[in-house]
Design an enzyme around this catalytic site. Sequence first.
Site, PDB file in Angstrom:
ATOM      1  N   TYR A   4       0.819  -1.210   0.000  1.00 48.37           N
ATOM      2  CA  TYR A   4       0.000   0.000   0.000  1.00 48.37           C
ATOM      3  C   TYR A   4       0.855   1.263   0.000  1.00 48.37           C
ATOM      4  O   TYR A   4       0.356   2.358  -0.245  1.00 48.37           O
ATOM      5  CB  TYR A   4      -0.946   0.022   1.210  1.00 48.37           C
ATOM      6  N   LYS A  31       3.914 -15.324   2.165  1.00 47.94           N
ATOM      7  CA  LYS A  31       3.872 -16.062   0.892  1.00 47.94           C
ATOM      8  C   LYS A  31       5.323 -16.274   0.472  1.00 47.94           C
ATOM      9  O   LYS A  31       5.757 -15.838  -0.591  1.00 47.94           O
ATOM     10  CB  LYS A  31       3.067 -15.215  -0.121  1.00 47.94           C
ATOM     11  N   ASP A  91      -2.361 -18.430   1.300  1.00 47.13           N
ATOM     12  CA  ASP A  91      -3.462 -19.121   0.608  1.00 47.13           C
ATOM     13  C   ASP A  91      -4.001 -20.258   1.477  1.00 47.13           C
ATOM     14  O   ASP A  91      -5.212 -20.455   1.606  1.00 47.13           O
ATOM     15  CB  ASP A  91      -3.050 -19.612  -0.787  1.00 47.13           C
ATOM     16  N   ASP A  93      -5.303  -7.225   5.574  1.00 48.16           N
ATOM     17  CA  ASP A  93      -6.526  -6.536   5.142  1.00 48.16           C
ATOM     18  C   ASP A  93      -7.549  -7.583   4.694  1.00 48.16           C
ATOM     19  O   ASP A  93      -8.729  -7.563   5.084  1.00 48.16           O
ATOM     20  CB  ASP A  93      -6.157  -5.602   3.975  1.00 48.16           C
TER      21      ASP A  93
END
Length: 366
Positions: free
Chosen positions: A143, A193, A226, A250
Site C-alpha cells: 500500500y 507467501k 493461501d 486486510d
Amino acid sequence: MASKKICVFPGDGIGPEVMREALAVLRTVETVSGGRRFETEEALVGGASYEAHGTPMTPDALALAKASDALLLGAVGGPKWDVLPFDLRPERGLLGLRRELGLFANLRPAVVFAPLIDASPLRRELVEGIDLMVVRELTGGIYFGEPRGESVIDGVETGINTEIYTRPEIERVARVAFDLARKRTRRVTSVDKFNVLESSVLWHRVVSEVGAKEYPDVELSHMLVDNCAMQLIRNPRQFDVMVTTNLFGDILTDEASMITGSIGMLPSASIGGKVGLYEPIHGSAPDIAGKGVANPLAMVLSVAMMLKYSFDMPVEAAWIEKAVARVLADGYRTGDIYREGEGKKVGTTEMGDRVRDAVQKTSLER
Ligand code: NAD
C-alpha cells in the site's frame, strides 16, 4: 484524575451514525466511573474533509490528531469520491494519518459472541469459542511501496505497485504480536507467501529470529497466506495471535469478520506511535448510510479498545464488552446480524441506547 483528549473523526457514510452512539456510550462510562473525564474534539477526514477543504486531510486536522491522547475514527470513502485522483481520495486521508502517526500495528480481534453463533455462515461447532487476534502490519508493504502508479510502457497500459518490507518494519510488528501472545495462549502464527515473494522470505526469517531470540516461551508457526485463507474457514479455532503483512491482513481480517457473523461487529486498534487510533474494520457502507440501520457495535467496541490500550482502563473496557454481550443475549439485533423470527430488530440509535443501559447495569456488578 487528568482528563484525556480524544480527537474524533466521524468520517463518511455510516461513520457519523455509529460514532454518535459510540461517543454516547463513552459518556455513560465517564458518568458511571465517576473518575476520568474525556474531552472530545471533532475534525474532518476523508470525503467530508474533501468537500469542506478540497483535501482528505488538512494540516490542522493532523495537528489536532497529533496533540490528542487517542483518536476515534468512523470510516471514510464512498462512490462519490471514487472518481477523484488517487491523492485526493478519502482513503488517502486515512492512510496518511496512519503513516504520519507511526501506527505500524493494527490489532483486529475476531471474537464470536455466543448469542451470535448462528449468525455465522459456518457451522456452530466450528465457530463456538473463537477468540483470535490478527496483528496486521499497517504502514508498509504494497500500500505504500514505491514505485507505484499507472503508466504506458512500450505502448502497453501498466499498473504498478511494489511490496517492500525492511527488517526493522518486520521486527517491530512481530514484537507487538509476541507481546500480545504472552498475555494470551503464547501462540503466534505468522502468515506470508515466502514460496514466491522475496519480501515474504525476509518476513519469514525475521519473525523466526525475533521469536527464537526474544520470545522462546512463545510457540511460533508459519503459514502460507493461501492455506491460511482456507484454514480460517476449515478450522478457525486453531488460531490465536496471527501476524501478517498489510495486504494479507486486510483480506484475512475481512474473512475472519464473516466467521464471527458480521463486519459490523469488529473493532480495531492501530498502535505503535504516541497516539493510538481506534476504528471499526468496516467501511462507510454507502448502501445503508443515512437509513439509521447500521450496526454501531464495532465502533462501540473500538471505544473499549481505546480504554484498554491507550488509557489503561481495562475495567471500564470490560463494562462495554460485557454490555455488548448482554444486549445480544437479550436478543437485540441490527439488520446485519438479525435472523427472521429470532430476537428484536433494532436500528442504530436503539442499539446504542440498549448498550448504554447495559453499561450502567454491568458497572454496578463490580
Ligand atoms: P463496507 O465495509 O463499507 O461495506 C461492506 C458491506 O458490509 C456492505 O453491504 C455494508 O452495508 C455492510 N456493513 C459494513 N459495516 C456495517 C455496519 N456497521 N452495519 C451493518 N452493515 C455494515 O465496505 P465497502 O462497501 O467495500 O466500502 C465502502 C466504502 O468504504 C469504500 O469507499 C471503501 O473504500 C471504504 N472503506 C473504508 C474503510 C475505512 O475507513 N477504514 C475500510 C473499508 C472500506
